[in-house]
Design an enzyme around this catalytic site. Structure first.
Site, PDB file in Angstrom:
ATOM      1  N   CYS A 133       0.815  -1.210   0.000  1.00  0.00           N
ATOM      2  CA  CYS A 133       0.000   0.000   0.000  1.00  0.00           C
ATOM      3  C   CYS A 133       0.854   1.268   0.000  1.00  0.00           C
ATOM      4  O   CYS A 133       1.567   1.541  -0.965  1.00  0.00           O
ATOM      5  CB  CYS A 133      -0.990  -0.036   1.159  1.00  0.00           C
ATOM      6  SG  CYS A 133      -2.431   1.056   0.895  1.00  0.00           S
ATOM      7  N   HIS A 225      -4.870  -5.384  -0.313  1.00  0.00           N
ATOM      8  CA  HIS A 225      -4.446  -5.899   0.991  1.00  0.00           C
ATOM      9  C   HIS A 225      -4.796  -7.380   1.139  1.00  0.00           C
ATOM     10  O   HIS A 225      -5.730  -7.742   1.875  1.00  0.00           O
ATOM     11  CB  HIS A 225      -5.105  -5.108   2.122  1.00  0.00           C
ATOM     12  CG  HIS A 225      -4.549  -3.740   2.308  1.00  0.00           C
ATOM     13  ND1 HIS A 225      -3.373  -3.500   2.985  1.00  0.00           N
ATOM     14  CD2 HIS A 225      -5.002  -2.536   1.897  1.00  0.00           C
ATOM     15  CE1 HIS A 225      -3.124  -2.207   2.994  1.00  0.00           C
ATOM     16  NE2 HIS A 225      -4.093  -1.593   2.339  1.00  0.00           N
ATOM     17  N   GLU A 227      -3.370  -9.448   2.903  1.00  0.00           N
ATOM     18  CA  GLU A 227      -3.130  -9.860   4.292  1.00  0.00           C
ATOM     19  C   GLU A 227      -4.296  -9.546   5.221  1.00  0.00           C
ATOM     20  O   GLU A 227      -4.360 -10.071   6.348  1.00  0.00           O
ATOM     21  CB  GLU A 227      -1.862  -9.176   4.829  1.00  0.00           C
ATOM     22  CG  GLU A 227      -2.021  -7.743   5.299  1.00  0.00           C
ATOM     23  CD  GLU A 227      -2.053  -6.727   4.157  1.00  0.00           C
ATOM     24  OE1 GLU A 227      -2.184  -5.522   4.456  1.00  0.00           O
ATOM     25  OE2 GLU A 227      -1.954  -7.129   2.982  1.00  0.00           O
TER      26      GLU A 227
END
Length: 332
Positions: A133, A225, A227
């Site tokens: 990011c 994202h 994760e």
């Protein structure tokens, strides 16, 4: 970068390796205090699920310049290694998270000197690195002068992403999948491609998802994202609603797109109507709860499993292939 740069990635964890040799991953976690431990847990659980039976050692670091509360500084001091220990190298891989933005331009952030040193360190030591990011935005700005662009409104939600090429990092990944995005800025795909980055996945609604560039080692960049746990976007939405109710955000935040079912979305719309009528931080106690499904979990495991497979293969051969197929030795 050609697909050869990430060789032996599909089911790469089948590569022979002594069980006594751990895979050393440095996580440079620059998230704000409220998200610090959650981010640790997200990456720890994802790497554990993606790493099969291998011994993955996650070592924690954070930029010391980051503004933290007394409790946050104490937590980092007690649970993280000194950033000075990072520069000794010896890691199989590196993951760098974003940080809470505090200035309009990235070079004005207090951690910019540490970030640029980290980019140089990863390249000089030929350490395969994931830039997540805001860290991805900062890295491409430093490496190639590509500036991110401010969006008219925040991208937040779960968006369909499509595979853009057959790079082995994407081995086993379906043609399209849902992926969470949460950001105020974006990178232009044409500028990335012109600068030599390979776009691996793209969303019509959220823009570039995953891209890669090979320097002395592969650098993987995520605007999305993978994760994130299932409730991450919900917690961010609740946080931003709380900021609105407290008067620190001017406008009520938009609901994450493609994330809640119709029934839950209706309850959030009803809460918004009430909040805009009687704005008070006390209302947050009545914010609707939610447990959205973890729609991107399987793809996230594939992505990081492929990345870990490359680390294992590289550890065994002590070299990676460049885009042209020439060998590039990793620094000790």
């Amino acid at each position: 970068m050609s697909s050869a740069s990430f060789r032996s990635m599909n089911h790469g964890l089948d590569t022979p390796r002594s069980a006594r040799e751990p895979i050393e991953i440095a996580l440079v976690n620059n998230m704000p205090d409220a998200a610090l431990q959650t981010t640790e847990q997200q990456f720890s659980e994802l790497l554990g699920a993606a790493g099969g039976g291998y011994d993955i050692r996650l070592r924690l670091f954070s930029f010391p310049e980051l503004i933290r509360s007394d409790a946050g500084r104490a937590y980092v001091a007690n649970h993280y290694e000194s950033i000075d220990s990072l520069w000794g190298g010896g890691f199989d891989g590196l993951i760098v998270t974003g940080a809470e933005p505090r200035t309009p331009t990235l070079p004005d952030e207090v951690y910019w000197p540490s970030l640029t040193r980290l980019v140089d360190f990863a390249n000089d030591t030929a350490t395969p690195t994931v830039w997540s990011c805001l860290a991805a935005h900062a890295a491409v700005l430093y490496l190639d002068g590509i500036e991110r662009r401010r969006l008219p409104e925040k991208i937040s939600g779960v968006f369909r992403c499509d595979k853009a090429c057959d790079n082995p990092l994407m081995a086993g990944v379906p043609a399209s999948w849902p992926m969470p995005h949460s950001r105020l800025n974006t990178l232009d795909s044409a500028r990335l491609s012109t600068a030599g980055y390979e776009i691996l996945s793209f969303s019509e609604d959220a823009g570039v998802d995953t891209f890669i560039q090979h320097r002395r080692a592969p650098f993987v960049f995520y605007q999305g994202h993978p994760e994130y746990d299932a409730g991450a976007l919900f917690r961010e939405y609740r946080r931003d609603v709380g900021r609105y109710l407290a008067g620190t955000m001017e406008h009520y935040p938009e609901m994450p797109a493609g994330y809640f079912d119709d029934e839950r979305a209706h309850s959030f719309d009803a809460f918004r109507a009430r909040a805009e009528r009687q704005r008070s931080r006390d209302l947050l106690e009545g914010f609707p709860d939610s447990s959205p499904p973890h729609l991107w979990h399987d793809v996230a495991i594939l992505l990081y499993g492929n990345w870990l497979g490359a680390l294992v293969a590289e550890r065994g051969s002590d070299r990676m292939l460049t885009g042209s197929g020439a060998a590039s030795a990793r620094s000790p």
